[in-house]
Design an enzyme around this catalytic site. Structure first.
Site, PDB file in Angstrom:
ATOM      1  N   TYR A 121      25.167 -23.895   7.120  1.00 22.34           N
ATOM      2  CA  TYR A 121      23.832 -23.928   7.840  1.00 22.34           C
ATOM      3  C   TYR A 121      22.873 -25.458   7.354  1.00 22.34           C
ATOM      4  O   TYR A 121      22.762 -25.400   6.057  1.00 22.34           O
ATOM      5  CB  TYR A 121      23.014 -22.923   7.624  1.00 22.34           C
ATOM      6  CG  TYR A 121      21.928 -22.707   8.480  1.00 22.34           C
ATOM      7  CD1 TYR A 121      21.961 -22.182   9.820  1.00 22.34           C
ATOM      8  CD2 TYR A 121      20.634 -23.158   8.179  1.00 22.34           C
ATOM      9  CE1 TYR A 121      21.019 -21.843  10.868  1.00 22.34           C
ATOM     10  CE2 TYR A 121      19.611 -23.127   9.377  1.00 22.34           C
ATOM     11  CZ  TYR A 121      19.586 -22.542  10.355  1.00 22.34           C
ATOM     12  OH  TYR A 121      18.698 -22.564  11.231  1.00 22.34           O
ATOM     13  N   TYR A 137      19.181 -13.215  10.966  1.00 24.23           N
ATOM     14  CA  TYR A 137      18.060 -14.395  10.754  1.00 24.23           C
ATOM     15  C   TYR A 137      17.314 -14.195   9.542  1.00 24.23           C
ATOM     16  O   TYR A 137      16.624 -14.931   9.177  1.00 24.23           O
ATOM     17  CB  TYR A 137      17.335 -14.731  11.922  1.00 24.23           C
ATOM     18  CG  TYR A 137      17.963 -15.462  12.984  1.00 24.23           C
ATOM     19  CD1 TYR A 137      19.427 -15.754  12.815  1.00 24.23           C
ATOM     20  CD2 TYR A 137      17.728 -15.775  14.107  1.00 24.23           C
ATOM     21  CE1 TYR A 137      20.122 -16.451  13.830  1.00 24.23           C
ATOM     22  CE2 TYR A 137      18.133 -16.426  15.133  1.00 24.23           C
ATOM     23  CZ  TYR A 137      19.411 -16.984  15.157  1.00 24.23           C
ATOM     24  OH  TYR A 137      20.156 -17.573  15.812  1.00 24.23           O
TER      25      TYR A 137
END
Length: 350
Positions: A220, A312
């Site tokens: 990420y 998330y």
């Protein structure tokens, strides 16, 4: 006889010509034309707003408009796919697919392969020491120097529990590129597809090949910003119903990764309350514990064609973030409804 209006590649619209079918040596384009027409007609069939009569000498304007828009979208997505593959520095290929609507490439997104620090933030990507192992599996390697276990087994699968940091061999190590402790730094090995979801979640990412459980899938990445800047941007993103902020809170809470404008394939990975990817903190050349790299590993076997998701609210520590619960009234944010559809869905993304 059927005639088709042809847009010639590299020529302006003013040079378009009507051509009989026998002149067209482009079976793929003709198949796409037929498919697009069929898809449009099937979408409006229920309302019977548009029908083709047997004596029609031309396509209805709405059908023709849709087919042209779909063709232009297909070209734009192919160009974007080519650009993504030029920019990426990893083995796995990136594909783009939209069979759902007329949405084209995002207008304000730049593909990057590593963190992009904002002004005032320094990323020191040079390790201060490295190992001299001949076999990093059996000798005192970088993880041992950091006081943790080697993260991988001989099948290149992660064997440590979530919340445990990964210390890989770095540029100062004397082991070669085939060292079993160099996994995340080699980048994504799988071919992935950015695709338009049919459940209202926008773009998503699916794997085109089978992924073994506990395997590294992607990093990420995005802009590295301060927590204060993240709070400011977070208010804006919540009002828009988007979520791209990832707190680097392995040891402190000074920095955040923002993948809204700058990012890689992970920018398009959707949230799920029952995800198939797990977050791990990784240290390679930059050993600053305030700035770990974020790696996503598979939690189970993921079959070809299956969408990739992560939670998330999952932090690198392996815990669920409680930020959305602990806000004072002055910091209360707009809550974004979750559409993951999982049995264990919490109802909100933040």
């Amino acid at each position: 006889m059927e005639y088709y209006l042809v847009k010639w590649k590299g020529w302006p619209d003013s040079t378009n010509t009507w051509e009989p079918l026998q002149n067209l040596k482009c079976p793929l384009l003709l198949q796409q034309f037929s498919n697009d027409k069929h898809i449009y007609l099937s979408q409006v069939k229920k309302g019977k707003a548009i029908t083709l009569k047997n004596n029609s000498k031309a396509l209805k304007p709405a059908i023709a408009e849709y087919i042209v828009k779909k063709a232009k979208q297909r070209i734009a997505l192919q160009r974007w796919q080519d650009e993504l593959n030029r920019r990426k520095n990893h083995k796995g290929m990136i594909f783009v697919e939209n069979t759902v609507d007329l949405e084209g490439p995002p207008s304000d997104f730049c593909y990057i392969n590593e963190y992009k620090p904002t002004p005032g933030i320094s990323l020191v990507n040079e390790a201060t020491f490295g190992c001299s192992c001949s076999d990093c599996f059996f000798e005192k390697c970088c993880p041992a120097e950091a006081g943790v276990l080697l993260a991988y087994n001989k099948s290149q699968q992660i064997k440590i529990p979530p919340g445990t940091p990964i210390y890989e061999c770095n540029s100062r190590c004397q082991c070669g590129p085939d060292c079993p402790n160099r996994i995340v730094q080699k980048g994504t090995q799988y071919s992935l597809c950015i695709f338009r979801t049919s459940n209202g979640c926008g773009w998503g990412v699916k794997t085109l090949v089978k992924i073994k459980r506990m395997s590294f899938v992607m990093e990420y990445v995005g802009e590295v910003i301060t927590s204060e800047e993240a709070e400011r941007r977070g208010q804006l993103y919540d009002n828009k119903g988007i979520t791209y902020l990832f707190d680097l809170d392995y040891e402190s809470d000074e920095f955040t990764v923002d993948a809204a404008r700058y990012g890689n394939v992970s920018h398009f990975v959707n949230h799920s309350c029952d995800p198939n990817l797990q977050v791990f903190n990784v240290f390679i050349d930059n050993l600053d514990t305030r700035l770990p790299r974020i790696a996503l590993f598979s939690t189970r076997t993921i079959n070809a064609g299956e969408e990739l998701t992560f939670d998330y609210q999952m932090k690198g520590s392996g815990d669920i973030s409680s930020d959305s619960v602990d806000y004072s009234p002055a910091k209360k944010r707009v809550r974004t409804v979750c559409k993951c559809g999982a049995v264990t869905c919490r109802g909100y993304l933040n």
